[in-house]
Design a protein around this motif. Structure first.
Motif, PDB file in Angstrom:
ATOM      1  N   ARG A 414       0.956  -1.061  -0.532  1.00 27.65           N
ATOM      2  CA  ARG A 414      -0.400  -0.002  -0.436  1.00 27.65           C
ATOM      3  C   ARG A 414       1.103   1.351  -0.395  1.00 27.65           C
ATOM      4  N   ALA A 415       0.155   1.693  -1.037  1.00 28.17           N
ATOM      5  CA  ALA A 415       1.333   3.248  -0.859  1.00 28.17           C
ATOM      6  C   ALA A 415       2.066   4.372  -0.002  1.00 28.17           C
ATOM      7  N   GLU A 416       1.264   4.178   1.007  1.00 22.62           N
ATOM      8  CA  GLU A 416       0.641   5.548   1.827  1.00 22.62           C
ATOM      9  C   GLU A 416       1.697   4.483   3.215  1.00 22.62           C
ATOM     10  N   PHE A 417       2.025   3.442   3.247  1.00 25.49           N
ATOM     11  CA  PHE A 417       2.940   3.408   4.204  1.00 25.49           C
ATOM     12  C   PHE A 417       3.950   3.266   3.898  1.00 25.49           C
ATOM     13  N   LEU A 418       4.983   2.639   4.654  1.00 19.87           N
ATOM     14  CA  LEU A 418       6.161   2.580   4.654  1.00 19.87           C
ATOM     15  C   LEU A 418       6.810   1.755   6.032  1.00 19.87           C
ATOM     16  N   VAL A 419       6.747   0.512   5.470  1.00 13.64           N
ATOM     17  CA  VAL A 419       7.634  -0.730   6.329  1.00 13.64           C
ATOM     18  C   VAL A 419       8.638  -0.677   6.699  1.00 13.64           C
ATOM     19  N   GLU A 420       9.290  -0.313   8.327  1.00 12.92           N
ATOM     20  CA  GLU A 420      11.014  -0.727   8.357  1.00 12.92           C
ATOM     21  C   GLU A 420      11.266  -2.287   8.280  1.00 12.92           C
ATOM     22  N   ASN A 421      10.114  -2.855   8.679  1.00 10.24           N
ATOM     23  CA  ASN A 421      11.678  -4.264   8.623  1.00 10.24           C
ATOM     24  C   ASN A 421      10.373  -5.356   7.745  1.00 10.24           C
ATOM     25  N   PRO A 422      10.340  -5.977   6.784  1.00 12.66           N
ATOM     26  CA  PRO A 422       9.856  -6.059   5.240  1.00 12.66           C
ATOM     27  C   PRO A 422       9.735  -7.385   5.618  1.00 12.66           C
ATOM     28  N   VAL A 423      10.823  -8.033   5.878  1.00 11.24           N
ATOM     29  CA  VAL A 423      10.586  -9.761   6.279  1.00 11.24           C
ATOM     30  C   VAL A 423      11.462  -9.295   7.993  1.00 11.24           C
ATOM     31  N   PRO A 424      10.185  -9.516   8.552  1.00 18.67           N
ATOM     32  CA  PRO A 424      10.290  -9.457  10.235  1.00 18.67           C
ATOM     33  C   PRO A 424      11.080 -10.820  10.608  1.00 18.67           C
ATOM     34  N   GLU A 425      11.854 -10.586  11.501  1.00 22.33           N
ATOM     35  CA  GLU A 425      12.629 -11.965  11.810  1.00 22.33           C
ATOM     36  C   GLU A 425      11.665 -12.779  12.857  1.00 22.33           C
ATOM     37  N   LEU A 426      10.956 -11.947  13.847  1.00 24.01           N
ATOM     38  CA  LEU A 426       9.269 -11.918  14.843  1.00 24.01           C
ATOM     39  C   LEU A 426       8.979 -12.325  14.518  1.00 24.01           C
ATOM     40  N   ASN A 427       7.713 -11.386  14.782  1.00 30.52           N
ATOM     41  CA  ASN A 427       6.570 -11.273  15.401  1.00 30.52           C
ATOM     42  C   ASN A 427       5.814  -9.934  15.174  1.00 30.52           C
ATOM     43  N   THR A 428       6.806  -9.301  14.882  1.00 33.84           N
ATOM     44  CA  THR A 428       6.290  -8.046  15.199  1.00 33.84           C
ATOM     45  C   THR A 428       7.087  -7.235  13.871  1.00 33.84           C
ATOM     46  N   VAL A 429       5.702  -5.925  13.332  1.00 35.47           N
ATOM     47  CA  VAL A 429       6.134  -5.648  11.881  1.00 35.47           C
ATOM     48  C   VAL A 429       5.455  -3.869  12.764  1.00 35.47           C
ATOM     49  N   VAL A 430       6.988  -2.936  12.262  1.00 38.33           N
ATOM     50  CA  VAL A 430       6.458  -1.488  12.418  1.00 38.33           C
ATOM     51  C   VAL A 430       6.710  -0.835  11.134  1.00 38.33           C
ATOM     52  N   PHE A 431       5.856   0.647  11.140  1.00 41.64           N
ATOM     53  CA  PHE A 431       5.721   1.050  10.087  1.00 41.64           C
ATOM     54  C   PHE A 431       5.461   2.138  10.137  1.00 41.64           C
ATOM     55  N   ARG A 432       5.096   3.144   9.246  1.00 44.75           N
ATOM     56  CA  ARG A 432       4.540   4.594   9.521  1.00 44.75           C
ATOM     57  C   ARG A 432       3.272   5.055   8.518  1.00 44.75           C
ATOM     58  N   PHE A 433       2.404   5.437   8.513  1.00 47.28           N
ATOM     59  CA  PHE A 433       1.145   5.790   7.958  1.00 47.28           C
ATOM     60  C   PHE A 433       1.509   7.381   7.403  1.00 47.28           C
ATOM     61  N   GLN A 434       2.333   7.380   6.223  1.00 46.90           N
ATOM     62  CA  GLN A 434       2.170   8.662   6.054  1.00 46.90           C
ATOM     63  C   GLN A 434       2.018   9.183   4.305  1.00 46.90           C
ATOM     64  N   PRO A 435       0.624   9.545   4.439  1.00 48.06           N
ATOM     65  CA  PRO A 435      -0.596   9.491   3.182  1.00 48.06           C
ATOM     66  C   PRO A 435       0.720  10.711   2.279  1.00 48.06           C
ATOM     67  N   GLN A 436       0.567  11.449   0.892  1.00 48.95           N
ATOM     68  CA  GLN A 436       1.126  11.979   0.144  1.00 48.95           C
ATOM     69  C   GLN A 436       0.693  13.270   0.367  1.00 48.95           C
ATOM     70  N   THR A 437      -0.478  13.304   0.931  1.00 48.95           N
ATOM     71  CA  THR A 437      -0.706  15.179   1.310  1.00 48.95           C
ATOM     72  C   THR A 437      -1.329  14.960   2.472  1.00 48.95           C
ATOM     73  N   THR A 438      -1.080  15.771   3.124  1.00 47.58           N
ATOM     74  CA  THR A 438      -1.526  16.379   4.547  1.00 47.58           C
ATOM     75  C   THR A 438      -1.175  17.160   5.208  1.00 47.58           C
ATOM     76  N   GLU A 439      -2.347  18.140   5.796  1.00 50.75           N
ATOM     77  CA  GLU A 439      -1.962  19.392   6.911  1.00 50.75           C
ATOM     78  C   GLU A 439      -1.154  19.032   8.261  1.00 50.75           C
ATOM     79  N   LYS A 440      -1.579  18.418   8.399  1.00 49.70           N
ATOM     80  CA  LYS A 440      -0.945  17.843   9.428  1.00 49.70           C
ATOM     81  C   LYS A 440       0.376  16.600   9.894  1.00 49.70           C
ATOM     82  N   ASP A 441       0.763  16.965  10.847  1.00 48.32           N
ATOM     83  CA  ASP A 441       1.966  16.722  11.154  1.00 48.32           C
ATOM     84  C   ASP A 441       2.119  15.395  11.887  1.00 48.32           C
TER      85      ASP A 441
END
Length: 514
Positions: A414-441
């Protein structure tokens, strides 16, 4: 005298229904009251269709404080259970819900819950044999078998602990005292910290658990004794940076004495290169402690066991059973490769563990722990190994890792997500929601997504820091959580995130708390 005797006898009968004992009244009261507890919990779980009911902290606080009244005369357990149903039971996070995926906080197996009842009923303290009898041998044998599972040498030993914080503390305590004894012929137990102790240094990953610093502070070395090592793109310690740091420390006449390797970082589940670290530890005469509180569960994995083969090289190890072994909190384990080093913990009290007991071969487990009173937590692990079996336990772990990898894949597509660990070694997934256009921090945006998911009762996920930016995390410990659950949570993150980004939500805390 006869009147006093009669009064005491009357008191005994008054207390009969308050305790579990061999008498009829005690046994009957126990059965009835445990039945009420089971009934109440069953009722609550039957209607808990959300991870959390959405009450604000202020609302929960008010309800709990309103309920917190004592009774001079006492009232029935049934009335007390009714009293706590709303303020406590229904206001709790339901960790066994399939969308409760925030922290390293596992759903407990029923076998573990049953063992908790037995532990409470027996109420044994594991510090001396005459308080714990058979339980002493259960713990000793489980320690032996788990050390064997980790492929530690025959000299290995250990003790059950309250969890990773205590185990990490014990590992660094032994490392400090071993160094002082070996290098300076100085017994810290007897003489306190030696001159020059301020030069002692501990190496660990920049993503190691905070208890490394906390332990250094409590051990009198100060947080400044901890030197953090940079991590690579998979969040593992860089070996070349370890080598450079050791060279720099020695050039400054500082004294590195321990290295803490992490086997399963809290955020990413990353595993430091254990073999390479052990080579350096041997070259520089360092104690290697492995914090495997999270990743130690892979010892029973069918598909990922090789990732923790290096545990066999450790001088000491932290394992937690209230993470990937699905036990109720608290339940941890501390292992050492050489039992002789546990002497730095041993003290003798005439009433508890006299020297004569050792001479007679009596085991008093307080000799191996920083705790005195200690729970019979080993029973939870024993009942689980007996009823669930280690094969199914390993499958549970493998299934959760597979779901984590599928979740990372879904997010990555999905284009609006940035995944920090695309192949998890265990069972945690770290990511950010980053919409292309937003006035919000976007940091505030991700924080609000996490809160709104919780308060709407849609999911419990956690927030974390990614290179100084606010991110989100799935912690997928629950083997009942499936890919459909994850897709629904991702959809909710996306929908809520977009509405917040477009200004569709008003976060008025006063309005929510009213």
């Amino acid at each position: 005298m006869a009147i006093l005797h009669s009064h005491l006898q009357k008191n005994v009968h008054t207390y009969d229904s308050l305790f579990l004992h061999q008498g009829h009244k005690g046994r009957k009261a126990f059965q009835e009251q445990m039945g009420l507890v089971v009934q109440k919990l069953t009722e609550v779980f039957s209607v808990s269709d959300k991870p959390f009911n959405g009450q604000s902290p202020q609302q929960v606080k008010y309800e709990v404080e309103f309920m917190m009244r004592f009774s001079n005369g006492g009232y029935s357990l049934e009335e007390a259970l009714d009293d706590i149903e709303g303020p406590i039971l229904k206001n709790s996070l339901h960790i066994s819900h399939r969308k409760s995926i925030a922290h390293l906080h596992c759903p407990p197996l029923i076998s573990g819950i049953a063992a908790e009842l037995i532990i409470g009923a027996l109420n044994q303290s594991m510090d001396s044999w005459d308080q714990s009898t058979a339980a002493t041998y259960v713990e000793k044998e489980l320690v032996r078998q788990l050390a064997e599972k980790a492929e530690l040498p025959d000299t290995a030993d250990g003790t059950f602990t309250s969890g990773g914080t205590q185990s990490n503390y014990m590992g660094l305590l032994l490392a400090r005292d071993y160094f002082c004894h070996r290098n300076w012929n100085h017994l810290v137990q007897e003489k306190g910290l030696p001159p020059g102790f301020e030069k002692l240094r501990i190496l660990c990953s920049e993503e190691a658990h905070f208890t490394v610093q906390k332990s250094a502070a409590q051990l009198g070395l100060g947080k400044q004794a901890v030197v953090t090592i940079n991590t690579d793109d998979r969040h593992r310690m860089r070996i070349e940076d370890v080598e450079d740091t050791l060279t720099e420390l020695k050039a400054k006449e500082l004294l590195p004495f321990a290295i803490v390797a992490t086997c399963g970082t809290t955020d990413y589940g990353s595993i430091d290169p254990l073999y390479e670290l052990k080579v350096l530890a041997r070259q520089h005469a360092l104690w290697m402690h492995v914090d495997a509180a999270f990743g130690g569960g892979l010892l029973f994995s069918h598909n990922h066991r090789e990732n923790v083969n290096g545990l066999s090289l450790a001088d000491s190890i932290t394992l937690d059973f209230h993470k990937l072994f699905y036990q109720p909190i608290s339940c941890g384990l501390f292992l050492v490769s050489d039992r002789k080093n546990l002497r730095y913990l041993s003290y003798h009290a005439d009433y508890l563990n006299p020297v004569e007991d050792e001479e007679e071969g009596i085991s008093n487990l307080v000799n191996k722990s920083v705790q005195t009173t200690k729970r019979f937590d080993a029973l939870k692990v024993l009942l689980t190994f007996k009823t669930v079996g280690t094969s199914l336990l390993g499958k549970m772990i493998d299934d959760t890792i597979e779901v984590a990898r599928e979740a990372a894949k879904q997010l990555d597509e999905r284009a609006e997500f940035l995944v920090e660990n695309p192949v998890p070694e265990l069972n945690t997934v770290v990511f950010r929601f980053q919409p292309q256009t937003t006035e919000k921090d976007t940091d505030e945006l991700n924080r609000l997504i996490q809160q709104e998911l919780l308060y709407q009762g849609k999911a419990a996920i956690s927030k974390t820091s990614i290179n100084g930016r606010t991110g989100l995390k799935f912690t997928l410990l629950n083997p009942r959580t499936n890919l459909q659950d994850i897709k629904e949570v991702i959809n909710d993150v996306e929908e809520i995130g977009r509405e917040i980004a477009m200004g569709g939500y008003r976060f008025d805390k006063c309005e929510r708390d009213s």
